[in-house]
Each structure stands twice: as C-alpha cells, then as structure tokens.
Write a protein that holds these residues in place. Structure first.
Motif, PDB file in Angstrom:
ATOM      1  N   UNK A  18       0.825  -1.207   0.000  1.00  0.00           N
ATOM      2  CA  UNK A  18       0.000   0.000   0.000  1.00  0.00           C
ATOM      3  C   UNK A  18       0.862   1.261   0.000  1.00  0.00           C
ATOM      4  N   UNK A  19       1.938   1.256   0.782  1.00  0.00           N
ATOM      5  CA  UNK A  19       2.816   2.427   0.847  1.00  0.00           C
ATOM      6  C   UNK A  19       3.586   2.613  -0.458  1.00  0.00           C
ATOM      7  N   UNK A  20       4.092   1.510  -1.006  1.00  0.00           N
ATOM      8  CA  UNK A  20       4.969   1.616  -2.175  1.00  0.00           C
ATOM      9  C   UNK A  20       4.214   1.680  -3.496  1.00  0.00           C
ATOM     10  N   UNK A  21       3.043   1.048  -3.570  1.00  0.00           N
ATOM     11  CA  UNK A  21       2.342   0.936  -4.851  1.00  0.00           C
ATOM     12  C   UNK A  21       1.005   1.663  -4.897  1.00  0.00           C
ATOM     13  N   UNK A  22       0.498   2.104  -3.744  1.00  0.00           N
ATOM     14  CA  UNK A  22      -0.837   2.711  -3.749  1.00  0.00           C
ATOM     15  C   UNK A  22      -0.931   3.852  -2.742  1.00  0.00           C
ATOM     16  N   UNK A  23       0.094   4.662  -2.692  1.00  0.00           N
ATOM     17  CA  UNK A  23       0.133   5.731  -1.691  1.00  0.00           C
ATOM     18  C   UNK A  23      -0.882   6.832  -1.959  1.00  0.00           C
ATOM     19  N   UNK A  24      -1.523   6.794  -3.133  1.00  0.00           N
ATOM     20  CA  UNK A  24      -2.545   7.802  -3.430  1.00  0.00           C
ATOM     21  C   UNK A  24      -3.883   7.484  -2.770  1.00  0.00           C
ATOM     22  N   UNK A  25      -4.014   6.285  -2.190  1.00  0.00           N
ATOM     23  CA  UNK A  25      -5.261   5.915  -1.522  1.00  0.00           C
ATOM     24  C   UNK A  25      -5.494   6.741  -0.268  1.00  0.00           C
ATOM     25  N   UNK A  26      -6.767   6.983   0.056  1.00  0.00           N
ATOM     26  CA  UNK A  26      -7.103   7.757   1.261  1.00  0.00           C
ATOM     27  C   UNK A  26      -7.346   6.859   2.464  1.00  0.00           C
ATOM     28  N   UNK A  27      -8.098   5.773   2.260  1.00  0.00           N
ATOM     29  CA  UNK A  27      -8.390   4.835   3.343  1.00  0.00           C
ATOM     30  C   UNK A  27      -8.144   3.416   2.849  1.00  0.00           C
ATOM     31  N   UNK A  28      -7.541   2.611   3.717  1.00  0.00           N
ATOM     32  CA  UNK A  28      -7.205   1.232   3.375  1.00  0.00           C
ATOM     33  C   UNK A  28      -7.977   0.306   4.307  1.00  0.00           C
ATOM     34  N   UNK A  29      -8.746  -0.592   3.710  1.00  0.00           N
ATOM     35  CA  UNK A  29      -9.538  -1.542   4.482  1.00  0.00           C
ATOM     36  C   UNK A  29      -8.837  -2.893   4.423  1.00  0.00           C
ATOM     37  N   UNK A  30      -8.282  -3.309   5.547  1.00  0.00           N
ATOM     38  CA  UNK A  30      -7.625  -4.607   5.640  1.00  0.00           C
ATOM     39  C   UNK A  30      -8.657  -5.609   6.146  1.00  0.00           C
TER      40      UNK A  30
END
Length: 327
Positions: free
Chosen positions: A162-174
């Motif tokens: 998520x940090x390296x490939x999708x840092x443009x995301x606002x909220x991450x649902x694990x």
C-alpha cells in the motif's frame, strides 16, 4: 489423595492458572522492543532521510505479483480493499469481486481491490493463481509460505504494498476473505467514525477494539507464554477481520513496524506498533468479529461481519442488502 492433588496442580498449571501471578502490570511496566521513540524515526523515513537508528525488521521478501498499475497517480482511490486470502480460496475471491470488492460499485467513488497471498507447494494451484491474476489483475503475492503462522508477514506485505504501490489511496480496508462488508456503510463510517451513523471528523485506525488479557492456557490456539509477552493486558487492538486505516496512519504503522519486534498474531503486532507510534484505535460496534445473526433489516448499519466463508451466502446476503439500500 496426594497423587490427585499433584495431578490437579499440574492441570491448573497447564491451564495457565498460576501464570497470571507472574504477569507484569501493563499500565505501569509496559515496554516492548525496540524501546526507542519511534515518531522521529518514522518521520525520517517519510521524509526520505537516512534513519538515525537501524531497523530491526526490513521484510525482505520479494513480490511475485505486485499489481504495479493498480493505483495510478491520478486515480486517488477513496477506499483500497486489501484482503488477506488463502491460496485455494478462488471462489471466495470471486464472490468478493462481485460484491463488496467491486471496484465500480459507485461511479463517483474510486475504489481499488487486491488480494494478499503467500506461496505454496502445489504447482497446479499456482498455475490457477497465475491465470486468476492475469484475468483480474488484483493478486499481490509475496514469496513467504502462505500459512496462518505467517499472518503478520502477510499483513505487513499489505502495508508495504500500500505504501509503495498505492500511496494515493485515502483509506485502506484490511480484511479477511470470509467477511461481509457493506461498502455503502463503510463510506458513511469513514466520514463519521466516532458516532457512526452520526457526523464526526475522521480519526486514523478504526474497527472493533479489544483490550483483553493474553491467553495463558496452553491448549489455546492463541496461547502466549510469559517469555513472549509478560504483561497482563494486550494493548488496545482492532480485530484483524476488518479494520480501516487512513493514509497517514498507514505510513506510521508501516515505518513503525521496522522498529517493533515481530509478534505471531497480526492484530497484536499492529496494536504494538500503533501504541509505539501513538495511534489510538477507534472502536465501532458495527464491525462484528463474529457472524451477526442475519435478517433483511438487521444489517441496516452493519459495516462488517465475520463468518461469510460460503461464497453463495455472501452473494445472497450482500445482494439483498444492496436491494434495500444498505450495501
């Protein structure tokens, strides 16, 4: 009589009854390695500087599949679903794609979805995963053995991705792959988490929060000896079935994990890191770590419920909730 007393004492010891007497007080004695202030170190990583303290965890696994283009710089997804899945759970993953993991659920809310996998020993399973990945483009696979005991590595592989490939995301649902999630209620919640479904500002890590003692009886799947964790309480932790992390919290947790001794349970490890980077998890009753009893109108405010390992049941419940405006 003496033999019975000895046997009973051995049994009590096996069940962890005596262990509690040797536990340390969480509130007054807590310390967990590395025993350093993590916030300056995290900031150094975020700012791209060389950290003044050497990390103890670098998570040096390789990604066999990394969904490089899942989150372009211009996509800015509001929600990114990062789903822990087991290698043979093809049907569960497909049901999630068709329900709460549908990236096109709302035309005005960009969303992304990936499934986290490790590796196995069955080449036939891997060939099917290769085909699945080529078809759907949503498999993130790292080269550690896919096993329950590696759930912490799997979670950290998700944080790293998520940090390296999708840092443009606002909220991450694990989430786990046996969860029901209402995408609609989830969006309402991340806007108003403190008094959902009322209106409040958004904090950082959110889910069903526990603050419980460790399991000391040896037959338990979650048994933990004093040598591994000597305190009488865990830090407050969100149950790993489903929880929400903001972008800012994600960065803190990811880089904070570099300096926190690994722990076998992923929800506890995340809690230990959160405690050390001074993130307080926010509790919400509408994240169910058990399977909430279902009826058409009982899921009106449910955000997530455990117990949906049957793909057909997930589709049935989710589609009915969508039809009444709750999913």
């Amino acid at each position: 009589m003496k033999l019975c007393a000895v046997s009973f004492t051995v049994f009590l010891n096996y069940m962890g009854v005596f262990t509690h007497a040797y536990e340390k007080d969480y509130y007054t004695e807590f310390s967990y390695p590395l025993d350093v202030d993590l916030q300056p170190l995290v900031k150094q990583h975020i700012d791209g500087k060389v950290p003044t303290t050497e990390p103890i965890n670098l998570f040096n696994y390789s990604y066999l599949k990394s969904c490089e283009n899942k989150c372009s710089k211009n996509s800015n997804p509001v929600i990114v679903f990062v789903v822990k899945s087991a290698l043979p759970h093809f049907n569960r993953r497909q049901a999630i794609r068709q329900t709460w993991g549908n990236q096109n659920r709302f035309s005005d809310v960009p969303m992304r979805r990936v499934f986290l996998l490790g590796t196995g020993f069955d080449p036939d399973i891997q060939r099917l995963i290769d085909q699945e990945s080529a078809l759907h483009g949503d498999i993130v696979q790292a080269d550690f053995h896919d096993d329950y005991r590696n759930n912490t590595l799997k979670t950290m592989s998700g944080f790293k991705w998520a940090v390296e490939k999708c840092s443009s995301g606002r909220f991450f649902v694990f989430a786990d792959d046996d969860m029901y999630i209402s995408t609609k209620n989830l969006l309402r919640f991340i806007r108003n988490p403190l008094k959902y479904p009322e209106s409040q500002p958004t904090p950082t890590v959110k889910g069903y929060v526990f603050h419980t003692p460790p399991q000391r009886h040896k037959p338990s799947k979650w048994y933990v000896p004093l040598s591994e964790y000597p305190y009488h309480l865990w830090p407050p932790y969100v149950t790993a079935g489903a929880y929400v992390v903001s972008r800012e919290a994600l960065l803190n947790l990811h880089y904070g994990s570099y300096y926190t001794k690994l722990f076998q349970f992923d929800d506890i490890f995340v809690a230990l890191v959160a405690l050390k980077v001074k993130i307080d998890p926010v509790h919400c009753e509408e994240f169910y770590f058990w399977k909430k009893s279902y009826s058409k109108f009982s899921y009106r405010n449910v955000i997530a419920s455990h117990g949906y390992g049957d793909p057909d049941e997930l589709r049935s419940v989710w589609n009915e909730q969508k039809s009444v405006g709750h999913a």
